[in-house]
Write a protein that holds these residues in place. Sequence first.
Motif, PDB file in Angstrom:
ATOM      1  N   MET A   1       0.851  -1.178   0.000  1.00 55.52           N
ATOM      2  CA  MET A   1       0.000   0.000   0.000  1.00 55.52           C
ATOM      3  C   MET A   1       0.892   1.235   0.000  1.00 55.52           C
ATOM      4  SD  MET A   1      -3.484   1.062   1.796  1.00 55.52           S
ATOM      5  CE  MET A   1      -4.017  -0.544   1.440  1.00 55.52           C
ATOM      6  N   THR A  26      -3.469   0.281  -3.212  1.00 55.02           N
ATOM      7  CA  THR A  26      -2.810  -1.002  -2.956  1.00 55.02           C
ATOM      8  C   THR A  26      -1.866  -1.352  -4.091  1.00 55.02           C
ATOM      9  OG1 THR A  26      -4.727  -2.136  -3.888  1.00 55.02           O
ATOM     10  CG2 THR A  26      -4.650  -1.916  -1.506  1.00 55.02           C
ATOM     11  N   ASP A  27      -2.208  -0.930  -5.300  1.00 56.57           N
ATOM     12  CA  ASP A  27      -1.365  -1.143  -6.478  1.00 56.57           C
ATOM     13  C   ASP A  27      -0.776   0.212  -6.851  1.00 56.57           C
ATOM     14  OD1 ASP A  27      -0.217  -1.693  -8.928  1.00 56.57           O
ATOM     15  OD2 ASP A  27      -2.102  -2.150  -9.938  1.00 56.57           O
TER      16      ASP A  27
END
Length: 81
Positions: A1, A26-27
Amino acid sequence: MAEVLVRYFAAAEDAAGRPEERVEVTDATVGGLQAELVARYGEPMERVVLSGSFLVGGVVSRDPSRELTATVDVLPPFAGG
């Protein structure tokens, strides 16, 4: 994150209803940020991120796999030549 400062310009600011905000993704890629912004702001932001570009580390990018930096600018498509 990762937490990113996202700055919005023109139509992107209209879609978000603010000039900037901190966003946790998160990506930590352009594609991950696109997905997060569309989830937050829906169709108006989707139009911007699909046709606009992102300024990442001082470089304009449309590559969904490009890794994010601490600050990312969301740029709508620009007319002109």
